[in-house]
Structure formats: structure tokens, C-alpha cells
Design an enzyme around this catalytic site. Structure first.
Site, mmCIF file in Angstrom:
data_model
loop_
_atom_site.group_PDB
_atom_site.id
_atom_site.type_symbol
_atom_site.label_atom_id
_atom_site.label_comp_id
_atom_site.label_asym_id
_atom_site.label_seq_id
_atom_site.Cartn_x
_atom_site.Cartn_y
_atom_site.Cartn_z
ATOM 1 N N SER A 22 -40.586 12.943 -15.881
ATOM 2 C CA SER A 22 -40.302 13.674 -14.512
ATOM 3 C C SER A 22 -38.758 12.067 -14.588
ATOM 4 O O SER A 22 -38.421 11.991 -13.266
ATOM 5 C CB SER A 22 -40.915 13.191 -13.290
ATOM 6 O OG SER A 22 -41.592 11.590 -13.007
ATOM 7 N N ASN A 109 -50.153 6.895 -8.860
ATOM 8 C CA ASN A 109 -50.737 7.810 -7.412
ATOM 9 C C ASN A 109 -50.520 6.969 -5.962
ATOM 10 O O ASN A 109 -49.582 7.443 -5.639
ATOM 11 C CB ASN A 109 -51.792 8.789 -7.684
ATOM 12 C CG ASN A 109 -52.663 9.736 -7.986
ATOM 13 O OD1 ASN A 109 -52.187 9.568 -9.405
ATOM 14 N ND2 ASN A 109 -54.223 9.459 -9.504
ATOM 15 N N THR A 154 -21.701 36.345 24.535
ATOM 16 C CA THR A 154 -22.932 36.257 23.895
ATOM 17 C C THR A 154 -22.931 37.895 23.110
ATOM 18 O O THR A 154 -21.723 38.302 23.841
ATOM 19 C CB THR A 154 -23.612 36.813 25.225
ATOM 20 O OG1 THR A 154 -23.277 37.932 25.813
ATOM 21 C CG2 THR A 154 -23.568 35.199 26.997
ATOM 22 N N HIS A 155 -23.465 38.224 22.280
ATOM 23 C CA HIS A 155 -23.510 39.262 21.573
ATOM 24 C C HIS A 155 -22.059 38.832 20.890
ATOM 25 O O HIS A 155 -21.084 40.242 20.324
ATOM 26 C CB HIS A 155 -23.713 40.760 22.407
ATOM 27 C CG HIS A 155 -24.755 40.612 22.800
ATOM 28 N ND1 HIS A 155 -26.047 40.982 22.573
ATOM 29 C CD2 HIS A 155 -25.091 39.490 24.100
ATOM 30 C CE1 HIS A 155 -27.246 40.786 23.396
ATOM 31 N NE2 HIS A 155 -26.334 40.423 25.047
ATOM 32 N N SER A 276 -5.558 29.978 -1.745
ATOM 33 C CA SER A 276 -5.855 31.336 -3.264
ATOM 34 C C SER A 276 -5.285 31.225 -4.327
ATOM 35 O O SER A 276 -4.225 30.572 -4.375
ATOM 36 C CB SER A 276 -5.767 32.782 -2.026
ATOM 37 O OG SER A 276 -5.999 33.600 -2.874
ATOM 38 N N LYS A 282 -2.678 32.848 1.855
ATOM 39 C CA LYS A 282 -4.395 32.300 2.651
ATOM 40 C C LYS A 282 -4.227 31.087 3.034
ATOM 41 O O LYS A 282 -3.995 30.079 1.774
ATOM 42 C CB LYS A 282 -5.196 32.485 1.759
ATOM 43 C CG LYS A 282 -5.314 33.883 1.365
ATOM 44 C CD LYS A 282 -5.899 35.116 2.462
ATOM 45 C CE LYS A 282 -7.363 34.830 2.995
ATOM 46 N NZ LYS A 282 -8.456 34.918 1.994
ATOM 47 N N GLU A 289 -17.257 26.994 5.204
ATOM 48 C CA GLU A 289 -18.575 28.272 4.385
ATOM 49 C C GLU A 289 -19.247 27.127 3.336
ATOM 50 O O GLU A 289 -20.939 28.208 3.560
ATOM 51 C CB GLU A 289 -17.338 28.856 3.427
ATOM 52 C CG GLU A 289 -16.281 29.427 4.359
ATOM 53 C CD GLU A 289 -14.867 30.543 3.396
ATOM 54 O OE1 GLU A 289 -15.275 31.923 3.840
ATOM 55 O OE2 GLU A 289 -14.652 29.745 3.597
ATOM 56 N N GLN A 321 -45.411 15.969 -8.096
ATOM 57 C CA GLN A 321 -44.162 15.789 -9.033
ATOM 58 C C GLN A 321 -43.852 16.636 -8.330
ATOM 59 O O GLN A 321 -41.846 16.406 -8.095
ATOM 60 C CB GLN A 321 -44.411 15.142 -10.131
ATOM 61 C CG GLN A 321 -43.649 14.842 -10.918
ATOM 62 C CD GLN A 321 -43.906 14.780 -12.550
ATOM 63 O OE1 GLN A 321 -44.486 13.762 -12.766
ATOM 64 N NE2 GLN A 321 -43.069 15.504 -13.709
HETATM 65 N N1 ARG Z 1 -44.893 11.112 -11.765
HETATM 66 C C1 ARG Z 1 -45.467 11.693 -11.064
HETATM 67 C C2 ARG Z 1 -45.334 12.207 -9.424
HETATM 68 O O1 ARG Z 1 -44.213 12.267 -9.424
HETATM 69 C C3 ARG Z 1 -46.212 9.969 -10.558
HETATM 70 C C4 ARG Z 1 -47.466 10.469 -9.963
HETATM 71 C C5 ARG Z 1 -48.694 10.312 -11.824
HETATM 72 N N2 ARG Z 1 -50.217 10.935 -11.437
HETATM 73 C C6 ARG Z 1 -50.672 11.147 -11.927
HETATM 74 N N3 ARG Z 1 -51.931 10.698 -12.061
HETATM 75 N N4 ARG Z 1 -50.462 12.032 -13.521
HETATM 76 O O2 ARG Z 1 -45.834 13.037 -9.560
#
Ligand code: ARG
Length: 463
Positions: A22, A109, A154-155, A276, A282, A289, A321
Site C-alpha cells: 500500500s 493495526n 417548484t418543479h 468550445s 460558446k 459541471e 487497507q
Molecule cells: N497497510 C495496512 C493497512 O493499511 C496496515 C495494517 C496492516 N496490518 C496487518 N495486520 N497486515 O491496513
């Protein structure tokens, strides 16, 4: 070699390595990651979980890495998978063995949970700042257009008279709610998951109150399993951002309509419109948009996270992740849209005469005509019927209510008098609507005052 290589007999497959990594997107969290690690290391030292001098070495090393990334930047490696392991590997590379003690009583974590919370906690005030700038622009436009009468719809059918100021304050109220939603989200997320570990905290005497405090959180989270499994704060933010984008998108839609030749209620500044490649005449409202278009991306991010979370057993799962790209994209999108949108509104020119022209047609004073008869003693339902007949007559003759002769009026009801013309004048129709919240000048001034107070209060808190 991987940090976890001990358990394995084979190298990770190259494709899996890429798939699992990641770092391409979570490198954005480097500052929060280092901040979290510094708080953790300092706590480990104070609690005697690691030696104080090791903690100091770790902290100095982390500070140096931060300076390097902030400066010329560093090459992160795919092999180290994510920002957490990249920084840890860099640290050990620089300071040696002490670096290997940093991950005591911690898991990626709780680490990723704290990083992401810190990130969101910082972005929310930035987004609020952009919304308040838009509020300021709306107030400015409203003040300049207190008597700019236009049809309310409205509408998408002309309905009753209002003013451009009243219209602007309608949006100002939506954005005010957006700000309070963002503030709520920030208040609720203000708890620190650090120390929750992988899911079951740890056996070390970690002081979670200390790390929470160092990192500027109100308190630690109350349950370690919930701490690493929870992405509510991200989902709440994405919900608030989706609603905010929905408001911007509605506003964008109105602006697109208003600058069409069919309406011509506003002119966009040349600097905020585009041409445009083929049609020389234009002038297109591309900014509006694009804002309308980008709303879909933000909704998409919300749905991504809701769907990602709905089937996950406790506690952490790698699915999570996937939260980051969606979250970052939504934040980036909103932070991109708000300033350009505010500037576009700020620089647009209002066309009061075209608004008045539209207001003059479409019988937007029909309700007022009925109200006139009510004031002369008629029950509303009967008055309503009479005016319906008058409108029908006008449509056949090509008249509007105010071009009918008194004779025409009287032919349908004897209650009409010369004063009906005054009652039907659009200025009167607007200024008689001085109910709290209404379009009359004085009511809109109250609304402006409320939004100004709201902005000022926040400016004060920031200062
Ligand atoms: N790159 C992981 C995430 O974004 C970090 C946590 C990873 N934890 C693990 N138990 N593999 O969630």
C-alpha cells in the site's frame, strides 16, 4: 528480507508483493506515522518498557527521517509494503538495534488506525475553512442583492417571488449544516486507538492516556478490538462530504441553468468559464459541471467504505487497507472543488433585469393575488379559485395579472379595487413576506446576521 520472514520458507511472490503493498498511497501518512511512533517511543521510555536512552535515540532518528522526507523526499520501497514498515526499516537502517525496539507493544493495526485518525482530524478543519470561505462569498452576494427580485421555483416552474439574496442564504444554511456535521465527526473521532495493539492490547504497562494526550486526542479508545476494527470516523467523514458535495452539486446545477440563454440570470466571469473547440460563440460553465460530476466520486468513496466494512468479522482484516485511496480521493476532491466553486460564485455577475423579466412572467404573484382577496374577507379556497380563473383569462389574452384592467378583475370578483396593482407589484410581494426565514429584506438581513455570527464564532475559535 521481510520483517516477518522467520515464519516463512519461501519468498513472497512478486505479484503478491505488488498486490499487497500500500506504500504507493499510504506514504501520504508519513508525518502522522512518525508522530505516532514518537509518542509511542516516548511512552515506552517513560514506562520503562524500553531504556530511556533508546527511546531518545528512536525519537531523534524519527525526527531525522521526517526532516528528510519533508525535504528532498526519500525512496520508499515496495518490499517494505506500507508506510509503517518503511519507516521502521529506515529507522533501524539509521540507528541500528534501538530501532528494533520501537514496535514493542504495538501492531500495524493500531498504528494505521492512529495515523488515519490523525490525518482525518487535521483535514476536517481545512475543509471547514474552505466551506466558511464559501459562506463568506454567499453573504457578500446576498448583501449586494437584497432587492434583486427573481422567481422562486417548484418543479422548476415559476412559483413565488424571492430575491437572489434569499436564494444565496438558502445555500448558506445548507453549508452551515455541513460545517456542523464535520465538527461532530471531528469531536467523535477524537479518541486514540494507539496501544490497542493487534487487537488485544498487550501485557506491557503501556500508558494509553499518555500517548492519547501527546497526540492531542481527548482520551484513548475504550475497547482494543473496536479500536483496530473501527472505520466509522472515515465513513462519517465521507457521509458528511457526500452531503456537502450534494449541496455543491445542486448549486452547480442552478448556476449551469442560470447562465444558459434560456435564463440568463447570471454571467460567469471569463476566468471561470471555458470555450468550445468548434463553436466560436460558446462560453461554458465547466467548473460548475465538474463539481457536479465529481460529486459521484465522493459518493463512490462512501459506498466503497460501507461495502468494504459490512461483512468484516472483528478485528482487523486486510480489506481495510482499501479505505485509504477512497478516503484520500474524497478529501482531495472536496478540497479541490470548494475553493474554485467559491471563487466562481464570488466573480459571477448577477443580472437583475433578466431576473425581473422572468419574475414578471409566470404569475408568481398569483398567491399574493389570492391573499389580497383573503384580506378583503374571502376564504382562501374561494380566493384561490377566483385567481385561477384570472390566470386562465390571462393565458388566453396574453396578459399577466398586473396588465389586466380593473374591469377585468371586477368581472370576476367585485372585491378587487385599484389597490390590487400595488398588492401585485413584485416588490410588495417580496417585502410583505417578512416572516422569520422569508425573502423580505429584513428577514434576509436576519438570516445574514446568523450566518455571519456562525462564521465569526469559528474564526474566533481558530484564533
Ligand atoms: N497497510 C495496512 C493497512 O493499511 C496496515 C495494517 C496492516 N496490518 C496487518 N495486520 N497486515 O491496513
Amino acid at each position: 528480507m521481510k520483517l516477518w520472514a522467520g515464519r516463512f520458507q519461501k519468498e513472497t511472490d512478486t505479484l503478491v508483493n505488488q498486490f499487497n503493498s500500500s506504500i504507493d498511497f499510504d506514504s501520504r501518512l508519513y508525518r502522522q506515522d512518525i508522530e505516532g511512533s514518537i509518542a509511542h517511543a516516548s511512552m515506552l521510555g517513560k514506562q520503562g518498557i524500553i531504556e530511556e536512552h533508546e527511546a531518545e535515540k528512536i525519537i531523534a532518528g524519527l525526527r531525522q527521517i521526517l526532516a528528510e522526507i519533508d525535504g528532498d523526499g526519500v525512496e520508499f520501497s515496495l518490499d517494505n509494503e506500507d508506510i509503517h514498515m518503511n519507516i521502521e526499516a529506515m529507522l533501524t537502517g539509521r540507528i541500528g538495534d534501538a530501532g528494533k525496539r520501537l514496535h514493542t507493544a504495538r501492531s500495524r493495526n493500531d498504528q494505521v488506525a492512529v495515523d488515519t485518525r490523525l490525518y482525518v482530524k487535521e483535514e476536517i478543519p481545512a475543509i471547514i475553512g474552505c466551506v466558511l470561505e464559501l459562506e463568506r462569498v454567499l453573504v457578500k452576494k446576498a448583501k449586494a442583492n437584497l432587492d434583486t427580485v427573481m422567481p422562486g421555483y417548484t418543479h422548476l416552474q415559476r412559483a413565488q417571488p424571492t430575491t437572489f439574496a434569499h436564494y444565496m442564504m438558502a445555500y448558506a444554511n445548507m453549508f452551515k449544516r455541513d460545517v456542523t456535521r464535520l465538527e461532530d465527526c471531528r469531536t467523535r473521532l477524537d479518541e486514540c486507538p494507539l496501544g490497542a495493539g493487534a487487537l488485544a492490547a498487550s501485557t506491557y504497562p503501556v500508558d494509553r492516556f499518555q500517548t492519547a494526550n501527546t497526540l492531542g486526542f481527548q482520551k484513548p479508545t475504550d475497547n482494543s478490538m473496536d479500536s483496530v476494527s473501527d472505520r466509522d470516523y472515515a465513513i462519517e467523514l465521507l457521509s458528511a462530504l457526500s452531503i456537502l458535495m450534494m449541496h455543491l452539486s445542486r448549486f452547480a446545477e442552478e448556476i449551469i441553468l442560470w447562465c444558459s440563454w434560456e435564463f440568463k440570470f447570471v454571467d460567469l466571469d471569463d476566468a471561470y468559464s471555458t470555450g468550445s473547440s468548434i463553436m466560436p460563440q460558446k462560453k461554458n460553465p465547466d467548473v460548475a459541471e465538474l463539481v457536479r460530476g465529481k460529486t459521484g466520486r465522493v459518493y463512490g468513496s462512501l459506498i466503497t467504505l460501507l461495502t468494504m466494512m459490512k461483512g468484516l468479522p472483528l478485528a482487523y482484516n486486510k480489506d481495510m487497507q482499501e479505505d485509504k485511496e477512497a478516503l484520500f480521493d474524497a478529501i482531495d476532491t472536496v478540497e479541490l472543488c470548494l475553493p474554485v466553486f467559491a471563487a466562481m460564485v464570488d466573480t459571477l455577475t448577477v443580472r437583475p433585469r433578466d431576473m425581473a423579466r422572468a419574475a414578471a412572467g409566470g404569475f408568481i404573484n398569483a398567491t399574493d393575488c389570492a391573499d389580497y382577496l383573503v384580506r378583503k374577507g374571502l376564504p382562501f379556497r374561494e380566493a384561490y379559485m377566483i385567481v385561477g380563473r384570472l390566470v386562465n383569462l390571462c393565458i388566453r389574452t396574453g396578459d399577466t395579472l398586473d396588465t389586466l384592467t380593473l374591469k377585468d378583475f371586477r368581472a370576476i370578483s367585485g372585491l378587487f379595487d385599484e389597490d390590487v396593482y400595488q398588492a401585485l407589484a413584485l416588490k410588495t410581494c417580496v417585502n410583505e413576506r417578512k416572516v422569520y426565514g422569508g425573502p423580505a429584506r429584513e428577514s434576509v438581513l436576519t438570516q445574514i446576521g446568523l450566518i455571519e455570527d456562525f462564521i465569526a464564532q469559528r474564526k474566533e475559535e481558530q484564533a
